[in-house]
Design a protein around this motif. Structure first.
Motif, short mmCIF file in Angstrom:
data_model
loop_
_atom_site.label_atom_id
_atom_site.label_comp_id
_atom_site.label_asym_id
_atom_site.label_seq_id
_atom_site.Cartn_x
_atom_site.Cartn_y
_atom_site.Cartn_z
N LYS A 88 4.86 -0.81 -8.26
CA LYS A 88 3.38 -1.10 -8.19
C LYS A 88 2.36 -0.27 -9.06
O LYS A 88 1.41 -1.00 -9.65
N ALA A 92 6.13 -1.07 -4.64
CA ALA A 92 5.61 -1.83 -3.72
C ALA A 92 6.24 -1.79 -2.17
O ALA A 92 7.61 -1.77 -2.29
N THR A 93 5.59 -1.88 -1.17
CA THR A 93 6.17 -1.57 0.03
C THR A 93 6.50 -3.00 0.87
O THR A 93 7.11 -2.90 2.17
N ASP A 94 6.23 -3.97 0.34
CA ASP A 94 6.58 -5.25 0.96
C ASP A 94 8.14 -5.24 0.76
O ASP A 94 8.68 -5.17 -0.28
N PRO A 95 8.81 -5.82 2.05
CA PRO A 95 8.47 -6.21 3.45
C PRO A 95 8.40 -4.93 4.15
O PRO A 95 8.42 -4.97 5.50
N ASP A 96 8.71 -3.75 3.60
CA ASP A 96 8.85 -2.63 4.55
C ASP A 96 7.67 -2.15 5.29
O ASP A 96 7.72 -1.81 6.34
N ALA A 97 6.51 -2.56 5.01
CA ALA A 97 5.32 -2.18 5.47
C ALA A 97 5.10 -3.16 6.84
O ALA A 97 4.54 -2.75 7.88
N GLN A 98 5.62 -4.22 6.78
CA GLN A 98 5.51 -5.20 7.96
C GLN A 98 6.62 -4.65 9.06
O GLN A 98 6.27 -4.83 10.26
N VAL A 133 8.79 3.65 3.87
CA VAL A 133 7.51 3.47 3.28
C VAL A 133 6.97 4.39 2.41
O VAL A 133 6.53 4.26 1.34
N LYS A 171 8.40 5.38 -1.05
CA LYS A 171 8.30 4.47 -2.12
C LYS A 171 6.96 5.02 -2.98
O LYS A 171 6.73 4.42 -4.08
N GLY A 212 12.42 -2.16 -5.34
CA GLY A 212 11.10 -2.81 -5.08
C GLY A 212 10.37 -3.04 -6.54
O GLY A 212 11.15 -2.49 -7.66
N LYS A 269 11.24 3.67 9.59
CA LYS A 269 10.42 2.77 8.89
C LYS A 269 9.31 3.34 7.89
O LYS A 269 9.18 3.10 6.84
#
Length: 325
Positions: A52, A72-78, A199, A202, A49, A195
């Motif tokens: 951040k 950065a956690t996108d897209p793992d946060a979703q 997150v 990271k 990633g 999941k």
């Protein structure tokens, strides 16, 4: 005590040595050359990633648990939000299957049962009437058979209403359905935990107290999975490494205390031997002379006390003394 290396005249050095030895009453053995060694930790995130934040710049001291950097956690946060939503839905389903029906629904089924019982009584009365008429030959056999069939249907309806009411008064669904819903809940919970680990991993924090030696990425750069973002030198992994001739290596044992001096050190460095190399630093010939044997050295490592370790810099030359008690 330690014998300090001096850059002054030899006479001054001898005087200092005499004073120190007279004060402590101990005779040190010969000194052995060595240096401070650092065992670095290379910290990385298991998932790729964009970097951040870099919360601890190089050269800064950190304590255990202090934030070092975050990817950065996108897209793992979703993906985590989706998994947690599915977990909540599975939990609601299990709770719904385990709870009995609402009271108005049960009252409706009780009314259906009473209606079926009333219909059964009416069917029984008509059947008896038709049987009495059939005995006197006033009705045909077909009429009697219809009355019997109506009575059987009314009996079946009563039994069906009774079973449905019993099911609603206990729990909704069978036990197999409850177990299946619980299995779905466990699977959803495990997926959400997976999941969540992605997150959380990271964001990397310091595993031990020490100094950030170097950083390899800046915020906004792409960090591959497993690539080191920072190197940490823990205080507990600063060591004194020195070399001992094979003629005296037998006198060194793990657990022995040693003192070390360095240029600019205000006080002796106290350390404890915890490793002695099992073999010489280089491979000698199978048959060698006494002269070549005298060149053999063995690597010895000692751990300094925690109160002094933080001040030691890797690569710093030291002179080590094994104090004879």
């Amino acid at each position: 005590m330690i014998i300090w290396r001096s850059t002054g005249p030899a006479l001054c050095t001898a005087a200092v040595m005499t004073a120190l030895l007279a004060g402590c009453g101990k005779m040190p053995s010969s000194s052995y050359q060595g240096y401070v060694e650092g065992e670095y930790l290379y910290l990385s995130a298991p998932q790729a990633g964009y970097l951040k934040s870099l919360d601890a710049p190089r050269g800064s001291r950190v304590v255990p648990g202090q934030a070092l950097f975050a990817v950065a956690t996108d897209p793992d946060a979703q993906a985590l939000a989706e998994a947690e939503a599915r977990t909540g839905s599975a939990r609601e389903k299990v709770e719904n299957l385990k709870e009995p029906r609402r009271q108005p629904e049960i009252a409706r089924l009780q009314a259906n049962l009473r209606a079926a019982e009333a219909n059964l009584r009416l069917s029984l009365s008509r059947l008896r009437q038709q049987q009495a008429l059939a005995e006197r030959k006033f009705v045909s056999q077909g009429v009697l058979d219809a009355a019997v069939n109506a009575f059987d249907q009314a009996t079946a309806q009563v039994e069906a209403a009774r079973q449905e009411l019993a099911s609603y008064q206990s729990t909704f669904g069978r036990q197999a359905e409850v177990r299946g819903a619980e299995a779905d809940l466990r699977a959803a919970t495990a997926l959400a935990a997976q999941k969540r680990w992605v997150v959380d991993s990271k964001a990397v924090s310091a595993p031990a107290a020490g100094e950030v030696a170097e950083t390899f990425y800046r915020p906004g750069e792409w960090v591959p999975a497993g690539a080191a973002v920072a190197s940490l030198l823990p205080d507990a992994r600063r060591r004194i490494r020195f070399y001992v001739p094979e003629t005296v290596i037998a006198t060194f044992k793990p657990g022995q205390s040693v003192d070390a001096s360095c240029d600019g050190c205000a006080i002796p460095i106290h350390a404890t031997i915890d490793f002695i190399a099992p073999q010489a630093e280089y491979t000698p010939p199978v048959i060698y002379s006494r002269g070549s044997r005298e060149k053999l050295v063995f690597r010895v490592e000692a751990a300094p006390g925690p109160e002094q370790a933080a001040a030691l810099r890797p690569g710093l030359p030291v002179d080590v003394y094994l104090m004879e008690r």
